[in-house]
Design an enzyme around this catalytic site. Structure first.
Site, PDB file in Angstrom:
ATOM      1  N   GLU A 137      36.242 -12.222  20.379  1.00  0.00           N
ATOM      2  CA  GLU A 137      37.600 -12.330  20.987  1.00  0.00           C
ATOM      3  C   GLU A 137      37.459 -12.515  22.296  1.00  0.00           C
ATOM      4  OE1 GLU A 137      40.216  -8.998  20.753  1.00  0.00           O
ATOM      5  OE2 GLU A 137      42.097 -10.339  20.833  1.00  0.00           O
ATOM      6  N   HIS A 144      47.682  -6.139  12.391  1.00  0.00           N
ATOM      7  CA  HIS A 144      47.286  -4.641  12.867  1.00  0.00           C
ATOM      8  C   HIS A 144      48.956  -4.121  12.644  1.00  0.00           C
ATOM      9  CE1 HIS A 144      43.639  -4.816  15.042  1.00  0.00           C
ATOM     10  NE2 HIS A 144      43.958  -6.276  15.148  1.00  0.00           N
ATOM     11  N   HIS A 157      44.641 -11.020   9.192  1.00  0.00           N
ATOM     12  CA  HIS A 157      44.464 -10.178  10.387  1.00  0.00           C
ATOM     13  C   HIS A 157      45.954  -9.658  11.042  1.00  0.00           C
ATOM     14  CE1 HIS A 157      42.062 -10.520  14.414  1.00  0.00           C
ATOM     15  NE2 HIS A 157      43.054  -9.304  14.522  1.00  0.00           N
ATOM     16  N   HIS A 207      36.284  -7.193  14.244  1.00  0.00           N
ATOM     17  CA  HIS A 207      36.653  -8.155  15.230  1.00  0.00           C
ATOM     18  C   HIS A 207      35.417  -8.709  16.086  1.00  0.00           C
ATOM     19  CE1 HIS A 207      40.704  -6.688  14.483  1.00  0.00           C
ATOM     20  NE2 HIS A 207      41.241  -7.352  15.815  1.00  0.00           N
ATOM     21  N   ASP A 238      48.070 -11.044  14.031  1.00  0.00           N
ATOM     22  CA  ASP A 238      47.381  -9.955  15.043  1.00  0.00           C
ATOM     23  C   ASP A 238      48.526  -8.795  15.392  1.00  0.00           C
ATOM     24  OD1 ASP A 238      45.336  -8.905  15.979  1.00  0.00           O
ATOM     25  OD2 ASP A 238      45.355 -10.142  17.894  1.00  0.00           O
ATOM     26  N   ASP A 239      49.441  -9.213  16.146  1.00  0.00           N
ATOM     27  CA  ASP A 239      50.217  -8.202  16.605  1.00  0.00           C
ATOM     28  C   ASP A 239      51.389  -8.744  16.971  1.00  0.00           C
ATOM     29  OD1 ASP A 239      48.439  -5.658  17.054  1.00  0.00           O
ATOM     30  OD2 ASP A 239      47.359  -7.479  18.259  1.00  0.00           O
TER      31      ASP A 239
END
Ligand code: ADE
Ligand code: ZN
Length: 338
Positions: free
Chosen positions: A202, A21, A19, A199, A280-281
């Site tokens: 969340e 991005h 996961h 997703h 994630d980021d």
């Protein structure tokens, strides 16, 4: 046996990141460098000022700045540099395999061709395999704040490049954008032989996780933390061993949990769910894969057995082949015994 340093153990564990991005790995320094190259003026003076702006009240406040920053990416080399920087860093943290999201609509809406995006990312992935020994798969995400028709257009544009990506995903603003809106485009993607993830849960309710499973027929759920609000769903996720790609540092930064101590990953792992740790980021949330493992271990006092299980889950939940998964499981078992 003397207790060994768990930080060292985590570093030694082979890990898969599922996961991530790619646009969320754009560190402020690279943002300025690419911005200068492309003559894109940023509203910040320097990298420190950018980092100071990373105080988020929720998912949307993050997405606003994340889409703005992606505006520096214009040509194939930019996408290559972005992905290469991530892959080098991941490799240093013993991430051996990464399944990487990209958001083509963020770029095509600005006049960048789909081909430019995919070819830049693909070239970096190819080099990561030969130069770093890291394997990858790309996952094309549809932006759920845009319409299902626009998602369909994006899929049609992408299918000629299908050899370069493995699956489709669904990201961006979750509230009031149920997965069921995207049933048709997911059906078309699966019919073309692509795998599917989304997703869900969340910021959105547990029911969105059910919709992603039953309507989009995904093989794993990204985040999924709000499953805990629905006991029947938790039982189902355990029984069917549906992977949840969790992102602990992201959840704290975006205020899904107040602190890492409140995160439910340890409890869900104990209930037999196939949970995994991801970043994630990472350029926005204060840590890459290793940092997520280390911080979560400290906050929730995870032991060696739990850490090894999380790393094993990351490969088991991946789109690698059965022999590849078995190889990593053996390597992790070997570390646990040593
Ligand atoms: N896009 C990038 N990061 C995301 C996240 N955490 N949730 C939804 N969309 C995203
Ligand atoms: Zn995400």
């Amino acid at each position: 046996m003397a207790a060994r340093d768990l930080g060292t153990f985590i570093r030694a564990l082979p890990k898969a990141e599922l996961h991530l991005h790619i646009e969320g790995t754009l560190e402020p320094e690279l943002m300025f460098e690419i911005g200068r190259r492309n003559k894109v003026k940023l509203r910040f003076k320097n990298a420190d000022e950018v980092r100071k702006a990373y105080a988020f009240s929720g998912l949307q406040s993050f997405l606003d700045i994340y889409y703005e920053s992606a505006g520096v990416l214009k040509v194939e080399r930019d996408f290559y540099d972005l992905a290469w920087a991530y892959l080098e860093r991941a490799s240093q943290q013993n991430v051996r395999h990464a399944e990487i999201f990209f958001d083509p609509q963020t770029h095509t809406a600005r006049g960048v061709d789909f081909q430019t995006v995919i070819e830049g990312l693909h070239a970096a992935c190819r080099d990561a395999r030969s130069k770093l020994g890291v394997t990858t798969k790309l996952i094309l995400c549809f932006l759920r704040h845009l319409s299902p028709e626009e998602a369909m257009k994006t899929l049609e544009e992408a299918l000629p490049f299908q050899e370069h990506f493995e699956a489709v995903g669904l990201d961006s603003s979750e509230k009031n954008r149920p997965p069921g809106l995207f049933t048709k485009v997911y059906a078309k993607a699966r019919a073309a032989g692509l795998k599917a993830v989304a997703h869900a849960g969340e910021e959105g309710p547990a029911d969105y996780i059910r919709q992603a499973l039953d309507l989009l027929k995904v093989s794993r759920i990204d985040h999924g933390v709000r499953c805990a609000e629905d006991a029947e769903l938790v039982k189902r996720l355990a029984a069917e061993q549906i992977p949840l790609t969790m992102c602990p540092l992201s959840n704290v930064k975006l205020r899904v949990f107040k602190s890492l101590k409140d995160h439910n990953i340890k409890s869900l792992l104990a209930q037999g769910l196939r949970v995994t740790v991801n970043s994630d980021d990472p350029a926005y949330f204060g840590g890459y894969a290793l940092d997520n493992y280390v911080e979560t271990q400290k906050a929730l006092k995870l032991g060696e057995e739990e850490l090894a299980q999380l790393a094993k889950n990351s490969f088991e939940a991946s789109f690698l082949s059965a022999p590849e998964k078995a190889g990593f499981a053996r390597e992790i078992d070997g570390l646990s015994r040593s």
